[in-house]
Design a protein around this motif. Structure first.
Motif, PDB file in Angstrom:
ATOM      1  N   ARG A  31       0.827  -1.201   0.000  1.00 43.59           N
ATOM      2  CA  ARG A  31       0.000   0.000   0.000  1.00 43.59           C
ATOM      3  C   ARG A  31       0.865   1.256   0.000  1.00 43.59           C
ATOM      4  NH1 ARG A  31      -4.077   0.214   4.785  1.00 43.59           N
ATOM      5  NH2 ARG A  31      -4.641  -1.763   3.769  1.00 43.59           N
ATOM      6  N   VAL A  32       1.958   1.231   0.764  1.00 46.42           N
ATOM      7  CA  VAL A  32       2.870   2.381   0.792  1.00 46.42           C
ATOM      8  C   VAL A  32       3.440   2.633  -0.603  1.00 46.42           C
ATOM      9  CG1 VAL A  32       5.092   3.189   1.665  1.00 46.42           C
ATOM     10  CG2 VAL A  32       3.459   2.155   3.236  1.00 46.42           C
ATOM     11  N   ARG A  33       3.861   1.576  -1.297  1.00 49.85           N
ATOM     12  CA  ARG A  33       4.422   1.757  -2.637  1.00 49.85           C
ATOM     13  C   ARG A  33       3.365   2.259  -3.620  1.00 49.85           C
ATOM     14  NH1 ARG A  33       9.175   0.484  -5.633  1.00 49.85           N
ATOM     15  NH2 ARG A  33       8.841   1.666  -7.542  1.00 49.85           N
ATOM     16  N   ASP A  34       2.141   1.736  -3.515  1.00 46.99           N
ATOM     17  CA  ASP A  34       1.082   2.148  -4.438  1.00 46.99           C
ATOM     18  C   ASP A  34       0.667   3.596  -4.234  1.00 46.99           C
ATOM     19  OD1 ASP A  34       1.079  -0.369  -5.539  1.00 46.99           O
ATOM     20  OD2 ASP A  34      -0.638  -1.094  -4.380  1.00 46.99           O
ATOM     21  N   GLU A  35       0.541   4.022  -2.958  1.00 47.77           N
ATOM     22  CA  GLU A  35      -0.023   5.338  -2.676  1.00 47.77           C
ATOM     23  C   GLU A  35       1.024   6.434  -2.508  1.00 47.77           C
ATOM     24  OE1 GLU A  35      -2.815   5.275   0.485  1.00 47.77           O
ATOM     25  OE2 GLU A  35      -3.873   3.487  -0.237  1.00 47.77           O
ATOM     26  N   LEU A  36       2.222   6.068  -2.041  1.00 47.78           N
ATOM     27  CA  LEU A  36       3.244   7.085  -1.783  1.00 47.78           C
ATOM     28  C   LEU A  36       4.389   7.034  -2.782  1.00 47.78           C
ATOM     29  CD1 LEU A  36       3.427   6.889   2.117  1.00 47.78           C
ATOM     30  CD2 LEU A  36       2.008   8.357   0.684  1.00 47.78           C
ATOM     31  N   GLY A  37       4.486   5.975  -3.553  1.00 46.60           N
ATOM     32  CA  GLY A  37       5.516   5.882  -4.585  1.00 46.60           C
ATOM     33  C   GLY A  37       6.920   5.878  -4.005  1.00 46.60           C
ATOM     34  N   GLU A  38       7.808   6.682  -4.605  1.00 45.74           N
ATOM     35  CA  GLU A  38       9.200   6.786  -4.140  1.00 45.74           C
ATOM     36  C   GLU A  38       9.218   7.705  -2.932  1.00 45.74           C
ATOM     37  OE1 GLU A  38      13.648   7.993  -5.837  1.00 45.74           O
ATOM     38  OE2 GLU A  38      11.926   7.884  -7.196  1.00 45.74           O
ATOM     39  N   LEU A  39       8.961   7.120  -1.775  1.00 49.29           N
ATOM     40  CA  LEU A  39       8.762   7.906  -0.560  1.00 49.29           C
ATOM     41  C   LEU A  39      10.032   8.616  -0.115  1.00 49.29           C
ATOM     42  CD1 LEU A  39       6.945   8.736   1.762  1.00 49.29           C
ATOM     43  CD2 LEU A  39       7.425   6.534   2.861  1.00 49.29           C
ATOM     44  N   PHE A  40      11.166   7.933  -0.164  1.00 47.03           N
ATOM     45  CA  PHE A  40      12.437   8.492   0.289  1.00 47.03           C
ATOM     46  C   PHE A  40      13.425   8.477  -0.880  1.00 47.03           C
ATOM     47  CE2 PHE A  40      10.649   6.075   3.935  1.00 47.03           C
ATOM     48  CZ  PHE A  40      10.294   7.171   4.721  1.00 47.03           C
ATOM     49  N   THR A  41      13.884   9.631  -1.288  1.00 52.53           N
ATOM     50  CA  THR A  41      14.850   9.712  -2.377  1.00 52.53           C
ATOM     51  C   THR A  41      16.267   9.610  -1.834  1.00 52.53           C
ATOM     52  OG1 THR A  41      14.945  12.129  -2.273  1.00 52.53           O
ATOM     53  CG2 THR A  41      13.284  11.149  -3.725  1.00 52.53           C
ATOM     54  N   ASP A  42      17.158   9.048  -2.623  1.00 52.15           N
ATOM     55  CA  ASP A  42      18.549   8.896  -2.186  1.00 52.15           C
ATOM     56  C   ASP A  42      19.207  10.233  -1.906  1.00 52.15           C
ATOM     57  OD1 ASP A  42      18.197   6.214  -2.498  1.00 52.15           O
ATOM     58  OD2 ASP A  42      19.376   6.020  -4.329  1.00 52.15           O
ATOM     59  N   ALA A  43      18.839  11.272  -2.669  1.00 58.26           N
ATOM     60  CA  ALA A  43      19.485  12.582  -2.519  1.00 58.26           C
ATOM     61  C   ALA A  43      19.297  13.155  -1.121  1.00 58.26           C
ATOM     62  CB  ALA A  43      18.937  13.552  -3.562  1.00 58.26           C
ATOM     63  N   GLU A  44      18.216  12.790  -0.430  1.00 65.55           N
ATOM     64  CA  GLU A  44      17.958  13.304   0.917  1.00 65.55           C
ATOM     65  C   GLU A  44      18.995  12.810   1.924  1.00 65.55           C
ATOM     66  OE1 GLU A  44      15.860  15.486   1.816  1.00 65.55           O
ATOM     67  OE2 GLU A  44      14.439  15.610   0.153  1.00 65.55           O
ATOM     68  N   PHE A  45      19.670  11.714   1.604  1.00 69.57           N
ATOM     69  CA  PHE A  45      20.630  11.115   2.539  1.00 69.57           C
ATOM     70  C   PHE A  45      22.063  11.184   2.014  1.00 69.57           C
ATOM     71  CE2 PHE A  45      16.541   8.956   2.794  1.00 69.57           C
ATOM     72  CZ  PHE A  45      16.228   9.081   4.150  1.00 69.57           C
ATOM     73  N   ALA A  46      22.285  11.985   0.976  1.00 67.27           N
ATOM     74  CA  ALA A  46      23.593  11.992   0.306  1.00 67.27           C
ATOM     75  C   ALA A  46      24.726  12.399   1.236  1.00 67.27           C
ATOM     76  CB  ALA A  46      23.545  12.916  -0.906  1.00 67.27           C
ATOM     77  N   GLU A  47      24.472  13.340   2.151  1.00 67.01           N
ATOM     78  CA  GLU A  47      25.554  13.839   3.005  1.00 67.01           C
ATOM     79  C   GLU A  47      26.046  12.798   4.003  1.00 67.01           C
ATOM     80  OE1 GLU A  47      24.045  16.433   6.463  1.00 67.01           O
ATOM     81  OE2 GLU A  47      22.571  16.777   4.848  1.00 67.01           O
ATOM     82  N   ALA A  48      25.273  11.738   4.229  1.00 61.66           N
ATOM     83  CA  ALA A  48      25.693  10.693   5.167  1.00 61.66           C
ATOM     84  C   ALA A  48      26.494   9.584   4.497  1.00 61.66           C
ATOM     85  CB  ALA A  48      24.468  10.090   5.858  1.00 61.66           C
ATOM     86  N   PHE A  49      26.667   9.676   3.184  1.00 60.85           N
ATOM     87  CA  PHE A  49      27.363   8.622   2.456  1.00 60.85           C
ATOM     88  C   PHE A  49      28.473   9.224   1.604  1.00 60.85           C
ATOM     89  CE2 PHE A  49      23.272   6.934   3.529  1.00 60.85           C
ATOM     90  CZ  PHE A  49      23.505   5.593   3.795  1.00 60.85           C
ATOM     91  N   GLY A  50      29.553   8.469   1.451  1.00 61.81           N
ATOM     92  CA  GLY A  50      30.679   8.929   0.668  1.00 61.81           C
ATOM     93  C   GLY A  50      30.407   8.858  -0.831  1.00 61.81           C
ATOM     94  N   ALA A  51      31.249   9.574  -1.596  1.00 63.76           N
ATOM     95  CA  ALA A  51      31.099   9.595  -3.054  1.00 63.76           C
ATOM     96  C   ALA A  51      31.946   8.523  -3.724  1.00 63.76           C
ATOM     97  CB  ALA A  51      31.474  10.974  -3.601  1.00 63.76           C
TER      98      ALA A  51
END
Length: 362
Positions: A31-51
């Motif tokens: 239901r979450v995938r159907d109604e909310l789609g891509e709920l959390f984008t990777d870009a929102e967490f980019a600063e916590a991960f290395g390049a």
């Protein structure tokens, strides 16, 4: 980490998952995938991960797994098992049926990264934003706040054991950092016998008088060590060691010393002279842990305050926002802080009117 969009749900995964879901209540993950789609984008967490480095799991997908894990009260291993065999979670993450999923350790590493970068509430904020945009939660209404205990991963120590273990921990730190200096500053042979083993590995004296004498011995030895560390000829960086700082605070809270012409007299503080529980250290290894009391139960650790909406007019489930309080202060004293935090976020828990609180002393 290179941000990338979530994969679409594979056709075969969608077909099998929907066929299985048709035989019972529609799963929350689907239901979450159907109604909310891509709920959390990777870009929102980019600063916590290395390049650089080998690409890992999508942090946006791990955030969704974390939310579902909390909603269904799953351990990391159970969540990883669900991702490997559960049709609903494969559907939500857009995985092929033969995808092996992720290792359980990935979830704890993800949470650790969020904490280290001050992003503890990022997942909840993004979820609330998505729910508000769809009219499922809104600001205003009523809420209730309550607290529950969280046990610290430390041993419960009485005041005698606490003093002895704190001094032992400081000596261990100094022995590693400056062994030559320590050998000259204290009677090593005598103290090694007294403070070598951990305090819980032997039984203290049964006699009250002997226990009180041992407490004063710890106090005098502690002041001797602190004087040596703060001596003009001692390396200044020694007093900055965390274990030494903790010991200094512990001695301020539990002892006082009177200097007269006859010399220095060390006494243990009486119970009425101790600082309040929200300030008093309970362990030399966890300086956030405190002594707590709620509804007649004592514990060493923290309190977590949980606020949830309780407005019958609001569609969908109530919103909950947890908040840890390392000081184990009274629930009533934490209400103003919690409500200001809700209003600052502007989420579904934020409001100016408070419903019945289940706060109990302290």
């Amino acid at each position: 980490m290179r941000p990338r969009p979530w994969p679409k749900v594979p056709e075969l995964t969608a077909q099998v998952a929907r066929a299985v879901a048709a035989r019972g209540p529609y799963p929350l993950a689907m239901r979450v995938r159907d109604e909310l789609g891509e709920l959390f984008t990777d870009a929102e967490f980019a600063e916590a991960f290395g390049a650089r480095g080998r690409p890992g799991w999508s942090p946006g997908q791990l955030a969704l797994v974390t939310v579902l894990q909390f909603a269904e009260n799953l351990t990391d291993r159970a969540a990883a098992h669900r991702g490997r065999y559960g049709m609903d979670l494969k559907y939500a993450l857009g995985l092929e049926l033969d995808d092996p999923g992720f290792d359980a350790s990935v979830l704890s590493e993800f949470r650790t990264r969020l904490v280290e970068h001050g992003m503890e509430e990022k997942v909840l904020d993004l979820l609330l934003t998505a729910l508000k945009n769809r009219g499922l939660v809104k600001a205003g209404g009523k809420q209730r706040t309550d607290s529950t205990r969280v046990l610290a991963a430390v041993r419960d120590l009485n005041r005698l054991e606490l003093a002895g273990e704190t001094l032992r921990a400081a000596l261990e730190a100094l022995a590693c950092a400056a062994p030559d200096w320590l050998a000259q500053a204290v009677p090593v042979r005598e103290w090694a016998e007294r403070y070598g083993p951990r305090i819980h590995s032997w039984h203290p004296p049964a006699s009250t008088s002997k226990r009180e004498e041992m407490t004063l011995v710890y106090g005098r030895d502690g002041f001797t060590l602190l004087e040596a560390v703060h001596a003009p000829d001692a390396p200044a960086w020694l007093r900055e060691l965390p274990a030494v700082q903790v010991m200094r605070m512990m001695w301020v809270q539990n002892y006082h010393r009177t200097v007269t012409e006859a010399g220095a007299e060390v006494k243990r503080r009486e119970s009425k002279d101790l600082p309040p529980g929200r300030q008093r250290l309970a362990s030399p290894y966890d300086t956030d842990a405190r002594y707590g009391l709620k509804q007649g139960s004592w514990w060493t650790g923290y309190k977590i305050h949980i606020s949830e909406s309780c407005d019958d007019r609001r569609p969908g489930p109530g919103c909950r926002r947890p908040g840890a309080d390392p000081r184990s202060r009274r629930t009533a004293a934490a209400l103003d802080h919690r409500h200001r935090d809700h209003r600052r976020h502007g989420d579904g828990c934020g409001n100016d009117r408070t419903g019945p609180s289940h706060a109990r002393r302290p």
